[in-house]
Design a protein around this motif. Structure first.
Motif, PDB file in Angstrom:
ATOM      1  N   LEU A 233      33.512  44.036  46.995  1.00 16.21           N
ATOM      2  CA  LEU A 233      32.431  43.299  47.652  1.00 16.21           C
ATOM      3  C   LEU A 233      31.985  42.066  46.875  1.00 16.21           C
ATOM      4  O   LEU A 233      31.748  41.006  47.447  1.00 16.21           O
ATOM      5  CB  LEU A 233      31.224  44.221  47.879  1.00 16.21           C
ATOM      6  N   HIS A 234      31.863  42.192  45.555  1.00 17.40           N
ATOM      7  CA  HIS A 234      31.256  41.124  44.759  1.00 17.40           C
ATOM      8  C   HIS A 234      32.308  40.477  43.874  1.00 17.40           C
ATOM      9  O   HIS A 234      32.712  41.024  42.848  1.00 17.40           O
ATOM     10  CB  HIS A 234      30.106  41.688  43.927  1.00 17.40           C
ATOM     11  N   MET A 235      32.769  39.276  44.295  1.00 17.66           N
ATOM     12  CA  MET A 235      33.811  38.542  43.571  1.00 17.66           C
ATOM     13  C   MET A 235      33.426  37.067  43.508  1.00 17.66           C
ATOM     14  O   MET A 235      32.657  36.570  44.340  1.00 17.66           O
ATOM     15  CB  MET A 235      35.156  38.690  44.301  1.00 17.66           C
ATOM     16  N   PRO A 236      33.971  36.331  42.534  1.00 15.14           N
ATOM     17  CA  PRO A 236      33.709  34.891  42.462  1.00 15.14           C
ATOM     18  C   PRO A 236      34.425  34.132  43.571  1.00 15.14           C
ATOM     19  O   PRO A 236      35.355  34.652  44.196  1.00 15.14           O
ATOM     20  CB  PRO A 236      34.277  34.507  41.086  1.00 15.14           C
ATOM     21  N   ASP A 237      34.001  32.904  43.817  1.00 14.17           N
ATOM     22  CA  ASP A 237      34.602  31.988  44.804  1.00 14.17           C
ATOM     23  C   ASP A 237      34.355  32.432  46.244  1.00 14.17           C
ATOM     24  O   ASP A 237      33.767  31.715  47.042  1.00 14.17           O
ATOM     25  CB  ASP A 237      36.108  31.808  44.560  1.00 14.17           C
ATOM     26  N   MET A 238      34.808  33.634  46.610  1.00 15.77           N
ATOM     27  CA  MET A 238      34.555  34.158  47.960  1.00 15.77           C
ATOM     28  C   MET A 238      34.379  35.662  47.876  1.00 15.77           C
ATOM     29  O   MET A 238      35.277  36.374  47.439  1.00 15.77           O
ATOM     30  CB  MET A 238      35.693  33.804  48.922  1.00 15.77           C
ATOM     31  N   SER A 239      33.224  36.151  48.286  1.00 16.60           N
ATOM     32  CA  SER A 239      32.926  37.581  48.195  1.00 16.60           C
ATOM     33  C   SER A 239      33.688  38.367  49.248  1.00 16.60           C
ATOM     34  O   SER A 239      34.267  37.799  50.190  1.00 16.60           O
ATOM     35  CB  SER A 239      31.423  37.824  48.382  1.00 16.60           C
ATOM     36  N   GLY A 240      33.655  39.681  49.103  1.00 16.27           N
ATOM     37  CA  GLY A 240      34.300  40.538  50.083  1.00 16.27           C
ATOM     38  C   GLY A 240      33.671  40.430  51.467  1.00 16.27           C
ATOM     39  O   GLY A 240      34.359  40.522  52.487  1.00 16.27           O
ATOM     40  N   PHE A 241      32.348  40.235  51.509  1.00 15.44           N
ATOM     41  CA  PHE A 241      31.659  40.067  52.794  1.00 15.44           C
ATOM     42  C   PHE A 241      32.160  38.808  53.505  1.00 15.44           C
ATOM     43  O   PHE A 241      32.485  38.835  54.696  1.00 15.44           O
ATOM     44  CB  PHE A 241      30.148  39.959  52.579  1.00 15.44           C
ATOM     45  N   GLU A 242      32.212  37.693  52.752  1.00 15.36           N
ATOM     46  CA  GLU A 242      32.643  36.419  53.344  1.00 15.36           C
ATOM     47  C   GLU A 242      34.094  36.484  53.792  1.00 15.36           C
ATOM     48  O   GLU A 242      34.447  35.988  54.875  1.00 15.36           O
ATOM     49  CB  GLU A 242      32.455  35.294  52.317  1.00 15.36           C
TER      50      GLU A 242
END
Length: 455
Positions: free
Chosen positions: A252-261
């Motif tokens: 879910l929580h990652m740099p550049d583009m999250s899992g939600f996005e």
């Protein structure tokens, strides 16, 4: 704020008597080890020492609620680590006394932290209470963890206490009576049996931390799945544009583009319907709601339980009717008129006819009275009894292989009973669940005839 809201909801549930406690066989030592494993990184970060003491006299398998036990120890361990800057945290589990039917077990979490003044000890288990006015400002927290723990312990007929000295640390002890069981440890060990219907599975793991990437790759190799790694959501989208995957495991929580996005883009822009399972270290109600909102199919907490992950992947792939699945489409057609599918039950019991018969008998004994109780409590507008009866029905849906939509309908009835609000079509929902449960009873009786006719 999320932590505060979740704590208040938990406390309200406990105090209103709506918190339910399971009585299932579990291995206490394994449960404690799994809980403490969650704190290993934090303990290393603070350069603390963790000491584990476990009484070998405790029976290997006991009856109780491992989830609530997990919650109590989580609260006590979180406090111990939070208020200890150096030294040792000791977790001990010992047998206080035992009879033929019951084992009284004492759990202790002791730290060498800041400690508390003696006049604060009586109030520490009250709602929103902390050791001093500055505790929340300096260390954070809601002051509800210990209040929730006390309620969870006392509602299981246990007791909880604390001893503490300023500058020397604190020791929290709670005692729980746990019933003994004849279930053997071997019967509770879940060995992953690979589903032979599912072949050639390709999984895209979207995860930014190299250690987690390596772990997931190792786990998926054990499942005989092919694994590809993407370091963030943007990389995952590029891979999905050029490669075909059967399922995505999405942090879910990652740099550049999250899992939600990334999931939102996959669903809205790319119009892909492949299953997506969220991977999250912090399972909050807000995250779960957001996962569903962006189009994720399911979620699993880190550290990942391998058996649970495998079940979730296989379940989603079967519902999708993926091409790599042998004869699944034909089997699904045959089952359309049936509301039960005993594949899981046969696998879980290793096709032991005696165990299958026993499980079916339990269902046949408990279900009709629960259906009657559900119908009666709805007619009499007794929402508390309606909630209780539906709550007891729900676990049987997955055990007897009934479609997930029936469980979702039952949960809507449960939400209606618990919220006090209005739900359109609640009459039809109750009729549907009543009908499907009684149909399941008839199908299971037929299955018993087949089993008993075997040589």
């Amino acid at each position: 704020l999320i932590v505060l809201i979740n704590d208040i909801l938990d406390l309200a549930k406990v105090e209103s008597g709506k918190m339910t406690f399971e009585q299932i066989p579990f291995k206490l030592a394994s449960s404690i080890s799994a809980t403490l494993h969650l704190f290993e990184n934090k303990i290393q970060e603070k350069n603390l020492r963790l000491v584990k003491e476990y009484d070998a006299r405790i029976p290997e398998v006991l009856m109780g609620d491992p989830v609530r036990l997990h919650q109590i120890i989580l609260n006590l361990m979180s406090n111990a680590i939070k208020f200890t800057s150096q030294g040792t945290i000791t977790v001990s589990v010992r047998l206080l006394s035992g009879t033929d039917e019951e084992a009284k077990v004492e759990f202790t979490v002791k730290d060498t932290g800041i400690g508390m003044e003696e006049d604060k000890l009586e109030k520490i288990f009250e709602n929103f209470q902390q050791a001093s006015n500055g505790t929340s400002r300096l260390y954070g927290g809601t002051g509800l963890g210990l209040a929730i723990s006390r309620q969870l312990v006392e509602q299981q007929e246990g007791s909880i206490s604390v001893e503490s000295q300023i500058g020397k640390g604190s020791a929290f002890r709670f005692i729980l009576p746990l019933k003994k069981t004849k279930a053997t440890a071997e019967s509770l060990v879940e060995v992953i049996q690979l589903d032979q219907e599912i072949t050639n599975v390709s999984v895209l793991v979207v995860e930014d931390i190299p250690l987690n990437q390596f772990l997931m790759n190792t786990v998926l190799e054990d499942f005989h799945f092919r694994c590809d790694i993407a370091g963030n959501g943007q990389v995952a989208i590029e891979k999905l544009k050029h490669n075909a995957y059967d399922i995505v495991l999405m942090d879910l929580h990652m740099p550049d583009m999250s899992g939600f996005e990334a999931t939102e883009y996959i669903r809205d822009k790319m119009q892909l319907s492949l299953p997506i399972i969220a991977l999250t270290a912090d399972v909050t109600n807000v995250d779960v709601i957001k996962c569903k909102a962006v189009g994720m199919n399911d979620y699993i907490a880190k550290p990942v339980d391998e058996k649970l992950l495998y079940r979730k992947i296989i379940g989603l792939l079967k519902r999708q009717g993926m091409p790599g699945q042998k004869d699944f489409a034909q089997k699904s057609k045959k089952r359309m008129s049936s509301c039960t599918d005993l594949t899981y039950l046969y696998r879980r019991t290793k096709s032991n006819p005696d165990l299958i018969n026993e499980m079916i008998n339990l269902y046949l004994v408990q279900t009709p009275p629960l259906v009657q109780a559900m119908q009666k409590s709805f007619r009499e507008e007794d929402r508390q009894k309606l909630y209780a009866s539906v709550h007891k029905i729900i676990p049987s849906f997955s055990i007897m292989g009934m479609e997930q939509r029936f469980e979702k309908t039952a949960r809507k009835i449960q939400d209606f009973a618990g919220s006090g609000g209005h739900v359109d079509g609640i009459n039809n929902m109750i009729d549907e669940i009543s009908d499907v449960c009684l149909q399941a009873c008839e199908e299971l009786k037929e299955e018993q005839v087949k089993i008993n006719s075997l040589p």
